[in-house]
Design a protein around this motif. Structure first.
Motif, short mmCIF file in Angstrom:
data_model
loop_
_atom_site.label_atom_id
_atom_site.label_comp_id
_atom_site.label_asym_id
_atom_site.label_seq_id
_atom_site.Cartn_x
_atom_site.Cartn_y
_atom_site.Cartn_z
N ARG A 168 0.86 -1.20 0.00
CA ARG A 168 0.00 0.00 0.00
C ARG A 168 0.89 1.24 0.00
O ARG A 168 2.07 1.18 0.40
CB ARG A 168 -0.96 -0.02 1.17
CG ARG A 168 -0.36 0.34 2.50
CD ARG A 168 -1.39 0.31 3.62
NE ARG A 168 -1.26 -0.90 4.43
CZ ARG A 168 -2.28 -1.55 4.97
NH1 ARG A 168 -3.51 -1.13 4.77
NH2 ARG A 168 -2.08 -2.63 5.69
N ALA A 169 0.29 2.37 -0.40
CA ALA A 169 1.05 3.62 -0.48
C ALA A 169 0.71 4.56 0.67
O ALA A 169 1.15 5.71 0.69
CB ALA A 169 0.77 4.32 -1.82
N CYS A 170 -0.08 4.09 1.64
CA CYS A 170 -0.58 4.96 2.73
C CYS A 170 -0.19 4.39 4.10
O CYS A 170 0.17 3.23 4.21
CB CYS A 170 -2.10 5.05 2.64
SG CYS A 170 -2.91 3.44 2.54
N PHE A 171 -0.33 5.21 5.13
CA PHE A 171 -0.13 4.72 6.50
C PHE A 171 -1.29 3.80 6.89
O PHE A 171 -2.28 3.69 6.16
CB PHE A 171 0.01 5.88 7.48
CG PHE A 171 -1.08 6.92 7.42
CD1 PHE A 171 -2.40 6.61 7.76
CD2 PHE A 171 -0.80 8.23 7.03
CE1 PHE A 171 -3.40 7.55 7.71
CE2 PHE A 171 -1.82 9.19 6.97
CZ PHE A 171 -3.11 8.85 7.31
N ILE A 172 -1.20 3.16 8.04
CA ILE A 172 -2.27 2.26 8.49
C ILE A 172 -3.08 2.90 9.63
O ILE A 172 -2.67 3.90 10.23
CB ILE A 172 -1.72 0.86 8.89
CG1 ILE A 172 -0.71 0.96 10.04
CG2 ILE A 172 -1.12 0.16 7.69
CD1 ILE A 172 -0.26 -0.40 10.56
N ALA A 359 11.21 -5.93 -6.60
CA ALA A 359 11.65 -4.53 -6.74
C ALA A 359 10.83 -3.62 -5.83
O ALA A 359 11.37 -2.69 -5.21
CB ALA A 359 11.52 -4.09 -8.20
N LEU A 360 9.54 -3.89 -5.71
CA LEU A 360 8.69 -3.06 -4.82
C LEU A 360 9.21 -3.09 -3.39
O LEU A 360 9.25 -2.06 -2.71
CB LEU A 360 7.24 -3.58 -4.83
CG LEU A 360 6.32 -3.05 -5.93
CD1 LEU A 360 4.99 -3.82 -5.91
CD2 LEU A 360 6.06 -1.56 -5.79
N LYS A 361 9.61 -4.28 -2.95
CA LYS A 361 10.08 -4.46 -1.56
C LYS A 361 11.23 -3.51 -1.21
O LYS A 361 11.35 -3.07 -0.08
CB LYS A 361 10.60 -5.89 -1.38
CG LYS A 361 9.54 -6.88 -1.02
CD LYS A 361 10.21 -8.19 -0.64
CE LYS A 361 9.18 -9.26 -0.37
NZ LYS A 361 9.79 -10.60 -0.33
N THR A 362 12.07 -3.24 -2.20
CA THR A 362 13.24 -2.39 -1.92
C THR A 362 13.03 -0.93 -2.36
O THR A 362 13.98 -0.19 -2.56
CB THR A 362 14.51 -2.95 -2.61
OG1 THR A 362 14.25 -2.98 -4.03
CG2 THR A 362 14.85 -4.35 -2.13
N ASN A 377 5.88 -5.68 6.70
CA ASN A 377 4.51 -6.01 6.28
C ASN A 377 4.05 -5.19 5.07
O ASN A 377 2.85 -5.03 4.84
CB ASN A 377 3.53 -5.81 7.45
CG ASN A 377 3.75 -6.84 8.53
OD1 ASN A 377 4.11 -7.98 8.25
ND2 ASN A 377 3.56 -6.44 9.78
N ARG A 378 5.01 -4.63 4.34
CA ARG A 378 4.74 -3.88 3.11
C ARG A 378 3.88 -2.64 3.35
O ARG A 378 3.07 -2.24 2.54
CB ARG A 378 4.12 -4.81 2.04
CG ARG A 378 5.07 -5.92 1.62
CD ARG A 378 4.42 -7.07 0.95
NE ARG A 378 3.44 -7.73 1.80
CZ ARG A 378 3.75 -8.53 2.83
NH1 ARG A 378 5.01 -8.80 3.10
NH2 ARG A 378 2.81 -9.06 3.58
N ASN A 379 4.08 -2.03 4.52
CA ASN A 379 3.42 -0.75 4.86
C ASN A 379 4.47 0.35 4.87
O ASN A 379 5.52 0.18 5.49
CB ASN A 379 2.81 -0.82 6.26
CG ASN A 379 1.71 -1.86 6.36
OD1 ASN A 379 0.91 -1.99 5.45
ND2 ASN A 379 1.70 -2.60 7.45
#
Ligand code: PHE
Length: 402
Positions: A168-172, A359-362, A377-379
């Motif tokens: 996601r591109a936002c905070f939780i 690639a997204l992970k980094t 957690n990909r946040n």
């Protein structure tokens, strides 16, 4: 868990709220100026690039109760794709094509939409969807097909926990609820609050719980905590009960369409205290529905068009020129989510789902809404802004760093 939550609240209070200043978010490098490149002709390769066009999916609520969410999201994604296409596309001149599906704010519609985008349109990546309850329905389908998804705006913690292809591109909401609680307790000096939420919506329920827990830890008292059924338009029973408990503030974690009605009905019942809520308030239609009764309300959000950072102002100018209205947070986050995905495709050098996921992970991406780097957690860890409804408009009050 309790201790780390407590520490988090203290950090928000001490470092965040007490240091609240306009424009205190971390400086980022400016995004490329879209208008500068939009007029230059697209290079036409003599032979089509191998692989053909790159198809990007976007499931969003384009019609229904939350239609402004879908429209802004589609616009933001389209703007990012158009800018990259104008610069010659990706991976050796391949053009980006957007395919959308309308989820109508409904999990079943969302699941059908993403299945169609995957099977018929052959998308290589998904930007969407907006609402957590619908993202929770589409994410398992993308995860099973190993197609990466970046939700621009789904803030419920469970969304990215579906699997390692889901970002996601936002905070939780744990952060969002804590920022709201600290604002209520420290800035508004409220000690008694109550909350109302939609029982059938993970986002509104989770956000109300985060607010409740953080407000209590700070020393405040929650005098009422009520659920309403999904789709309700009459909130009088719940509001009568909540107001009788004497709250100085009502925390409303619903989307704008419900919030507008709730504020009207609460004032009609004689409630005089504050209204505070979350990102779901962000719509030009909030004021159309709630009128004078939403005036003076506060909400936490991801972005403000009045943020003076140059990358924000460059985006606001280009978006306004293209669509004839200023972007809201949904448009900004959709633009950021799409650019984040395009950056990952470029670094992956491929449209293979697993390569894009890696690639997204980094990622370390300077987005309009702040820098995006992912935790385990990909946040992303990002700042929130506080907005006040003033004169029927959104007024930027402060930025709160994590
Ligand atoms: N955060 C909301 C959800 O998870 C969606 C939303 C984001 C709505 C931003 C408006 C603005 O459901």
């Amino acid at each position: 868990m309790r201790n780390s939550r407590k520490a988090f609240v203290v950090v928000v209070l001490v470092i965040g709220l007490l240091a609240m200043v306009v424009g205190c978010a971390a400086p980022s490098t400016p995004t490329p100026t879209p208008t500068a490149t939009a007029s230059s002709p697209t290079p036409t390769p003599t032979t089509p690039p191998p692989g053909g066009d790159i198809i990007i999916g976007c499931v969003a609520p384009l019609t229904g109760d939350s239609a402004t969410f879908g429209k802004s999201t589609q616009n933001g994604v389209q703007q990012a794709l158009d800018e990259t296409n104008a610069k010659g596309g990706l991976l050796g001149g391949r053009q980006l094509i957007l395919k959308t599906a309308d989820d109508k704010s409904d999990p079943t519609e969302g699941a059908a939409g993403i299945t169609r985008l995957i099977e018929q349109d052959k998308i290589v990546a998904e930007i969407g969807t907006v609402q957590s309850k619908v993202s929770l329905a589409i994410a398992p389908i993308l995860q099973a097909k190993k197609i990466p998804m970046v939700s621009p705006t789904s803030t419920n913690e469970k969304v990215t926990l579906v699997g390692d292809f889901i970002f996601r591109a936002c905070f939780i909401d744990n952060f969002q609820g804590t920022v709201g609680a600290a604002f209520a307790y420290t800035n508004l000096k409220v000690t008694k609050a109550a909350a109302l939420f939609d029982v059938g919506n993970d986002y509104t329920k989770g956000l109300a719980e985060s607010f409740r827990d953080a407000f209590t830890l700070l020393g405040g008292t929650i005098v009422g905590f009520e659920a309403h059924p999904t789709g309700a338009t009459d909130f009088n029973a719940q509001l009568t009960k909540l107001i009788a408990a004497g709250p100085e503030l009502l925390y409303l974690s619903d989307y704008y369409n419900d919030v507008g009605l709730i504020c009207k009905q609460a004032r009609a019942l004689g409630y005089k205290g504050y209204f505070l809520g979350g990102d779901g308030w962000d719509s030009p239609d909030l004021v159309k529905i709630g009128g004078a009764d939403v005036e003076g309300g506060f909400f936490t959000n991801h972005f403000s068009k009045d943020d003076t950072r140059p990358e924000v102002q460059t985006f606001v100018k280009a978006y306004t020129a293209k669509y004839g209205e200023a972007p809201d947070a949904l448009a900004a986050l959709a633009y950021d989510a799409a650019n984040l995905m395009l950056d990952a495709i470029t670094r992956a050098g491929s449209t293979d789902g697993t390569a894009i996921r890696d690639a997204l992970k980094t990622s370390n991406f300077k987005a309009v809404s702040g820098t995006i780097k992912f935790d385990a957690n990909r946040n992303p860890i990002k700042a929130a802004v506080i907005i006040e409804i003033k004169g029927g408009q959104q007024a930027y009050k402060a930025t709160v760093a994590p």
